[in-house]
Design a protein around this motif. Structure first.
Motif, PDB file in Angstrom:
ATOM      1  N   GLU A   1      92.523  -0.745 -49.923  1.00 27.30           N
ATOM      2  CA  GLU A   1      91.166  -0.908 -49.377  1.00 27.30           C
ATOM      3  C   GLU A   1      90.907  -2.294 -48.777  1.00 27.30           C
ATOM      4  O   GLU A   1      89.852  -2.506 -48.183  1.00 27.30           O
ATOM      5  CB  GLU A   1      90.127  -0.615 -50.473  1.00 27.30           C
ATOM      6  N   SER A   2      91.834  -3.228 -48.944  1.00 27.85           N
ATOM      7  CA  SER A   2      91.636  -4.576 -48.390  1.00 27.85           C
ATOM      8  C   SER A   2      91.392  -4.489 -46.881  1.00 27.85           C
ATOM      9  O   SER A   2      92.086  -3.753 -46.183  1.00 27.85           O
ATOM     10  CB  SER A   2      92.906  -5.389 -48.666  1.00 27.85           C
ATOM     11  N   CYS A   3      90.413  -5.249 -46.396  1.00 23.56           N
ATOM     12  CA  CYS A   3      90.157  -5.213 -44.943  1.00 23.56           C
ATOM     13  C   CYS A   3      91.187  -6.034 -44.201  1.00 23.56           C
ATOM     14  O   CYS A   3      91.288  -5.959 -42.980  1.00 23.56           O
ATOM     15  CB  CYS A   3      88.742  -5.680 -44.634  1.00 23.56           C
ATOM     16  N   GLY A   4      91.931  -6.865 -44.916  1.00 21.99           N
ATOM     17  CA  GLY A   4      93.040  -7.582 -44.305  1.00 21.99           C
ATOM     18  C   GLY A   4      92.668  -8.914 -43.678  1.00 21.99           C
ATOM     19  O   GLY A   4      93.516  -9.590 -43.107  1.00 21.99           O
ATOM     20  N   LYS A   5      91.392  -9.286 -43.788  1.00 21.29           N
ATOM     21  CA  LYS A   5      90.987 -10.508 -43.082  1.00 21.29           C
ATOM     22  C   LYS A   5      91.574 -11.775 -43.714  1.00 21.29           C
ATOM     23  O   LYS A   5      91.894 -12.718 -43.013  1.00 21.29           O
ATOM     24  CB  LYS A   5      89.459 -10.582 -43.055  1.00 21.29           C
ATOM     25  N   CYS A   6      91.666 -11.803 -45.044  1.00 23.68           N
ATOM     26  CA  CYS A   6      92.200 -13.029 -45.655  1.00 23.68           C
ATOM     27  C   CYS A   6      93.476 -12.716 -46.445  1.00 23.68           C
ATOM     28  O   CYS A   6      93.603 -11.669 -47.063  1.00 23.68           O
ATOM     29  CB  CYS A   6      91.149 -13.699 -46.528  1.00 23.68           C
ATOM     30  N   PHE A   7      94.417 -13.657 -46.389  1.00 26.82           N
ATOM     31  CA  PHE A   7      95.742 -13.352 -46.956  1.00 26.82           C
ATOM     32  C   PHE A   7      95.774 -13.270 -48.485  1.00 26.82           C
ATOM     33  O   PHE A   7      96.558 -12.511 -49.043  1.00 26.82           O
ATOM     34  CB  PHE A   7      96.804 -14.313 -46.403  1.00 26.82           C
ATOM     35  N   PRO A   8      94.939 -14.042 -49.234  1.00 29.82           N
ATOM     36  CA  PRO A   8      95.077 -13.920 -50.694  1.00 29.82           C
ATOM     37  C   PRO A   8      94.869 -12.477 -51.163  1.00 29.82           C
ATOM     38  O   PRO A   8      95.552 -12.011 -52.073  1.00 29.82           O
ATOM     39  CB  PRO A   8      93.973 -14.842 -51.235  1.00 29.82           C
ATOM     40  N   CYS A   9      93.960 -11.776 -50.498  1.00 27.20           N
ATOM     41  CA  CYS A   9      93.702 -10.386 -50.880  1.00 27.20           C
ATOM     42  C   CYS A   9      94.723  -9.463 -50.232  1.00 27.20           C
ATOM     43  O   CYS A   9      95.325  -8.609 -50.897  1.00 27.20           O
ATOM     44  CB  CYS A   9      92.278 -10.024 -50.478  1.00 27.20           C
ATOM     45  N   ARG A  10      94.948  -9.643 -48.934  1.00 27.91           N
ATOM     46  CA  ARG A  10      95.850  -8.732 -48.199  1.00 27.91           C
ATOM     47  C   ARG A  10      97.257  -8.762 -48.797  1.00 27.91           C
ATOM     48  O   ARG A  10      97.840  -7.731 -49.101  1.00 27.91           O
ATOM     49  CB  ARG A  10      95.877  -9.154 -46.727  1.00 27.91           C
ATOM     50  N   LEU A  11      97.786  -9.977 -48.988  1.00 28.51           N
ATOM     51  CA  LEU A  11      99.154 -10.081 -49.516  1.00 28.51           C
ATOM     52  C   LEU A  11      99.170 -10.032 -51.038  1.00 28.51           C
ATOM     53  O   LEU A  11     100.050  -9.436 -51.642  1.00 28.51           O
ATOM     54  CB  LEU A  11      99.802 -11.398 -49.050  1.00 28.51           C
TER      55      LEU A  11
ATOM     56  N   GLU B   1      85.729  -5.524 -40.778  1.00 27.37           N
ATOM     57  CA  GLU B   1      86.202  -6.646 -41.594  1.00 27.37           C
ATOM     58  C   GLU B   1      84.992  -7.413 -42.095  1.00 27.37           C
ATOM     59  O   GLU B   1      83.938  -7.432 -41.454  1.00 27.37           O
ATOM     60  CB  GLU B   1      87.080  -7.567 -40.743  1.00 27.37           C
ATOM     61  N   VAL B   2      85.179  -8.060 -43.229  1.00 32.53           N
ATOM     62  CA  VAL B   2      84.098  -8.831 -43.850  1.00 32.53           C
ATOM     63  C   VAL B   2      83.771 -10.037 -42.964  1.00 32.53           C
ATOM     64  O   VAL B   2      84.658 -10.651 -42.388  1.00 32.53           O
ATOM     65  CB  VAL B   2      84.562  -9.267 -45.259  1.00 32.53           C
ATOM     66  N   ARG B   3      82.479 -10.356 -42.837  1.00 27.66           N
ATOM     67  CA  ARG B   3      82.076 -11.540 -42.072  1.00 27.66           C
ATOM     68  C   ARG B   3      81.989 -12.744 -43.019  1.00 27.66           C
ATOM     69  O   ARG B   3      81.703 -12.563 -44.206  1.00 27.66           O
ATOM     70  CB  ARG B   3      80.667 -11.368 -41.481  1.00 27.66           C
TER      71      ARG B   3
ATOM     72  N   GLY C   1      90.778 -17.946 -53.480  1.00 22.94           N
ATOM     73  CA  GLY C   1      91.021 -17.986 -52.041  1.00 22.94           C
ATOM     74  C   GLY C   1      90.494 -16.796 -51.260  1.00 22.94           C
ATOM     75  O   GLY C   1      90.529 -16.821 -50.041  1.00 22.94           O
ATOM     76  N   SER C   2      90.016 -15.764 -51.935  1.00 20.56           N
ATOM     77  CA  SER C   2      89.581 -14.577 -51.187  1.00 20.56           C
ATOM     78  C   SER C   2      88.200 -14.789 -50.599  1.00 20.56           C
ATOM     79  O   SER C   2      87.343 -15.434 -51.197  1.00 20.56           O
ATOM     80  CB  SER C   2      89.561 -13.344 -52.098  1.00 20.56           C
ATOM     81  N   LEU C   3      88.011 -14.192 -49.442  1.00 17.86           N
ATOM     82  CA  LEU C   3      86.740 -14.360 -48.739  1.00 17.86           C
ATOM     83  C   LEU C   3      85.624 -13.542 -49.394  1.00 17.86           C
ATOM     84  O   LEU C   3      84.474 -13.940 -49.398  1.00 17.86           O
ATOM     85  CB  LEU C   3      86.937 -13.924 -47.277  1.00 17.86           C
ATOM     86  N   CYS C   4      85.931 -12.397 -49.947  1.00 23.40           N
ATOM     87  CA  CYS C   4      84.872 -11.594 -50.581  1.00 23.40           C
ATOM     88  C   CYS C   4      85.312 -11.146 -51.962  1.00 23.40           C
ATOM     89  O   CYS C   4      86.424 -11.430 -52.408  1.00 23.40           O
ATOM     90  CB  CYS C   4      84.482 -10.409 -49.700  1.00 23.40           C
ATOM     91  N   ALA C   5      84.413 -10.422 -52.625  1.00 20.89           N
ATOM     92  CA  ALA C   5      84.657 -10.061 -54.015  1.00 20.89           C
ATOM     93  C   ALA C   5      85.634  -8.911 -54.193  1.00 20.89           C
ATOM     94  O   ALA C   5      85.857  -8.486 -55.325  1.00 20.89           O
ATOM     95  CB  ALA C   5      83.338  -9.732 -54.706  1.00 20.89           C
ATOM     96  N   LEU C   6      86.246  -8.408 -53.112  1.00 23.03           N
ATOM     97  CA  LEU C   6      87.291  -7.407 -53.374  1.00 23.03           C
ATOM     98  C   LEU C   6      88.524  -8.132 -53.927  1.00 23.03           C
ATOM     99  O   LEU C   6      88.923  -7.906 -55.069  1.00 23.03           O
ATOM    100  CB  LEU C   6      87.629  -6.594 -52.119  1.00 23.03           C
ATOM    101  N   GLY C   7      89.080  -9.031 -53.116  1.00 20.56           N
ATOM    102  CA  GLY C   7      90.251  -9.779 -53.600  1.00 20.56           C
ATOM    103  C   GLY C   7      89.899 -10.688 -54.772  1.00 20.56           C
ATOM    104  O   GLY C   7      90.650 -10.814 -55.729  1.00 20.56           O
ATOM    105  N   GLY C   8      88.722 -11.316 -54.695  1.00 18.32           N
ATOM    106  CA  GLY C   8      88.326 -12.279 -55.731  1.00 18.32           C
ATOM    107  C   GLY C   8      87.957 -11.594 -57.038  1.00 18.32           C
ATOM    108  O   GLY C   8      88.261 -12.087 -58.122  1.00 18.32           O
TER     109      GLY C   8
ATOM    110  N   TYR D   1      86.437   1.905 -48.505  1.00 17.79           N
ATOM    111  CA  TYR D   1      85.707   1.288 -49.632  1.00 17.79           C
ATOM    112  C   TYR D   1      85.046  -0.015 -49.222  1.00 17.79           C
ATOM    113  O   TYR D   1      83.929  -0.325 -49.626  1.00 17.79           O
ATOM    114  CB  TYR D   1      86.682   1.035 -50.794  1.00 17.79           C
ATOM    115  N   ILE D   2      85.729  -0.791 -48.371  1.00 14.80           N
ATOM    116  CA  ILE D   2      85.220  -2.123 -48.041  1.00 14.80           C
ATOM    117  C   ILE D   2      83.886  -2.039 -47.288  1.00 14.80           C
ATOM    118  O   ILE D   2      83.128  -3.017 -47.257  1.00 14.80           O
ATOM    119  CB  ILE D   2      86.287  -2.958 -47.273  1.00 14.80           C
ATOM    120  N   CYS D   3      83.572  -0.887 -46.716  1.00 16.10           N
ATOM    121  CA  CYS D   3      82.283  -0.761 -46.019  1.00 16.10           C
ATOM    122  C   CYS D   3      81.102  -0.842 -46.988  1.00 16.10           C
ATOM    123  O   CYS D   3      79.947  -0.905 -46.553  1.00 16.10           O
ATOM    124  CB  CYS D   3      82.233   0.515 -45.194  1.00 16.10           C
TER     125      CYS D   3
HETATM  126  S1  SF4 Z   1      88.977 -10.419 -49.974  1.00 15.03           S
HETATM  127 FE1  SF4 Z   1      89.498 -10.871 -47.808  1.00 15.03          FE
HETATM  128  S2  SF4 Z   1      90.986  -9.300 -47.127  1.00 15.03           S
HETATM  129 FE2  SF4 Z   1      90.057  -8.642 -49.085  1.00 15.03          FE
HETATM  130  S3  SF4 Z   1      88.450  -7.282 -48.424  1.00 15.03           S
HETATM  131 FE3  SF4 Z   1      87.504  -9.309 -48.747  1.00 15.03          FE
HETATM  132  S4  SF4 Z   1      87.649 -10.333 -46.755  1.00 15.03           S
HETATM  133 FE4  SF4 Z   1      88.957  -8.538 -46.639  1.00 15.03          FE
END
Ligand code: SF4
Ligand SMILES: Cc1cc2nc3c(=O)[nH]c(=O)nc-3n(C[C@H](O)[C@H](O)[C@H](O)COP(=O)(O)O)c2cc1C
Length: 542
Positions: free
Chosen positions: A464-474, A312-314, A508-515, A294-296
């Protein structure tokens, strides 16, 4: 490091490039998989880690995937429709349980009974006439209307644009076209940035056909039924910016869209090169099939995927318009965005703009799920009352519905009682605390527990989290755990802790999935507090 890998990948380009080599090596039997991936790493001189890490990212490249013979949809609309059990039951007559896999989502939210077998969609379980997709379009609607006449004629408009590309760019600006992939960013701005950006060699145009939002099937339909509209929009951007390569990235869950778009590219090549002479007649398309992630759909993850890097998200800036595919200037936009361009340049930006509101010009495709009496795809003028879309165009729902999730898993949760005050456009939704997004509409039946929806949304993000940032991954894993505990075992959730979790994810999330996940959750807490209260500790005012 990723810059070096990007450079190595660029040297080989897109045909049999790093991404496709990894996908080929990781697919197929488990035995020898690692050795095949290591051979790719040797060939591209990347070292093993990046290739093994990219090869293990995607759903379709996981070892468990290959043993499956049939895939059910586990998207939100199939979940809330309650038909999944029925579909599974009918599959169990033909397949062993271990042969049945899942995919999110197959883009048949209008029927809720699709399964994927041998890369073909089949309807499963009792078939009723509602299962045929309905397309609602007036003759003059820009995105749904089929190109008329010979496709040579259709593409000849691009030759007229070549004469004065600044004029074409002004028409795009006049139209006010905003991206249809979710964020609504003004399209002409990225085209101009990309046109003005300096490149050592080439530029690209990339079409985002990764439509992963459960509930939306408009891009799927466009790529299957109107691929030339999409290709035309990309070609024109190539002419304006000086790009010579267009890439259509289509999710692997949409095999028919991949096939039809490839056919359309062949037809395009016949008409475009035959009448050539100019340099920009060298424009070439590549159709690339995703491998289930999904993250693609997030633009920078999509670019990394195309380059064969772990998707992973840039961090941004730099934005794709100046630093896109292989670090080159790239116009990256959504399928529907590109599909509107022929109309804009043919009839004029003002004519297109006049169909919508001042800030949300034009039309929007809307996907209605199987709960509607008239499910299917609509093209509506921006600013149309939501009530008209739901009750008149969609014919109302077949059973009582308490909310609609509009705009995918990161879209808002609109209570049925709020639909009267909304119009279908970016501003009306955001002002009221929702999000128009892709405008897929998923109905939440009155008897469907909201806590179960929240659990599903957290689970989706966790997976579906890409795992790059912890607020979303965890955060997504922790939220899912809390909600499962509450729903299945009546373990009360500390409301303050939960609010903290949402805030951490949002800010704290890098992209709009976690945010973005926090939006429907907050909507649910606000509008369905009475229903949710029993799962939370007391002490906080709701
Ligand atoms: S919020 Fe962070 S971990 Fe989640 S998909 Fe975006 S970059 Fe990846
Ligand atoms: C998690 C996530 C998923 C996304 N999925 C899609 C998608 O499936 N299709 C899409 O066009 N845009 C998607 N986007 C938005 C893209 O990042 C990007 O904004 C869009 O493709 C730009 O095109 P547009 O300006 O034409 O909308 C997604 C964004 C995020 C954060």
């Amino acid at each position: 490091m990723s810059g070096n890998l990007r450079g190595l990948s660029f040297r080989r380009g897109l045909t049999d490039g790093l991404y496709e080599s990894i996908a080929d090596a990781a697919a197929g039997s488990d035995s020898g998989r690692e050795a095949r991936l290591v051979a790719v790493a040797d060939e591209f001189m990347t070292g093993n880690a990046p290739v093994l890490s990219a090869g293990s990212f995607y759903d379709f490249l996981q070892s468990g995937h290959h043993g499956k013979k049939v895939f059910m949809c586990d998207g939100t609309a199939c979940l809330t429709s309650g038909r999944s059990k029925e579909v599974r039951q009918s599959l169990l007559g033909k397949y062993q349980p271990h042969e049945i896999g899942t995919m999110t989502c197959l883009g048949h939210c209008h029927s809720n009974n699709a399964v994927l077998v041998n890369r073909e969609i089949r309807q499963c379980g009792p078939s009723v006439s509602r299962e045929t997709i309905r397309i609602f379009s007036n003759a003059e609607m820009p995105a749904l209307t089929a190109p008329t006449g010979d496709i040579r004629e259709y593409y000849s408009l691009a030759d007229r644009i070549r004469v004065d590309t600044e004029e074409a760019l002004k028409e795009l600006e006049k139209s006010g076209l905003r991206g249809r992939g979710g964020a609504g960013f003004p399209f002409h701005v990225k085209v101009r940035s990309s046109r003005d950006a300096v490149t050592p060699d080439r530029k690209y145009v990339v079409c985002n056909g990764d439509e992963g939002d459960p509930g939306a099937f408009s891009d799927k339909w466009l790529l299957e039924e109107r691929p030339h509209s999409v290709l035309f929009g990309m070609l024109v951007n190539g002419i304006i910016t000086g790009a010579d390569t267009g890439v259509v990235y289509i999710r692997g869950e949409y095999p028919l869209a991949v096939k039809r778009t490839r056919e359309a590219v062949r037809q395009f090549e016949e008409v475009w090169s035959a009448t050539g002479g100019n340099n920009d007649r060298n424009f070439r398309f590549h159709v690339v099939e995703g491998s289930g992630a999904y993250i693609c759909g997030e633009e920078t993850s999509l670019l990394n995927s195309l380059e064969g890097l772990r998707p992973e998200v840039r961090t941004r800036p730099p934005f794709p318009a100046v630093y896109g595919l292989f670090g080159r200037p790239t116009v990256l936009s959504n399928v529907e965005t590109f599909a509107n361009i022929h109309y804009i340049l043919d009839k004029g930006g003002a004519a297109w703009a006049a169909m919508g509101t001042a800030k949300s010009p034009g039309t929007k495709l809307v996907s209605l799920d199987g709960a509607f009496n008239k499910p299917g795809l609509l093209e509506v003028k921006m600013g149309t009352p939501l009530k008209t879309v739901i009750d008149i165009m969609g014919g109302g729902t077949r059973y009582p519905v308490k909310a609609f999730q509009i705009g995918g898993p990161l879209g808002g949760l609109v209570p049925a009682t709020k639909t009267e005050s909304l119009t279908l456009d970016f501003e009306s939704f955001s002002k009221a605390g929702f999000l128009l997004g892709h405008a897929g509409v998923v109905s939440i039946p009155s008897d469907f527990p909201i806590i179960k929806l929240l659990e599903h949304l957290f689970e989706f993000t966790r997976k579906e989290s890409c795992g790059k940032c912890f607020p979303c991954r965890l955060g997504s894993a922790r939220g899912h755990e809390l909600l499962t505990g509450a729903y299945e075992r009546r373990e009360l959730i500390d409301r303050e802790l939960f609010d903290d979790l949402l805030e951490t994810m949002q800010l704290g999330s890098l992209c709009a999935l976690g945010g973005g996940l926090t939006l429907p959750i907050k909507n649910a807490l606000q509008y369905f507090g009475t229903e949710l209260k029993e799962y939370f500790t007391t002490g906080k005012t709701w």
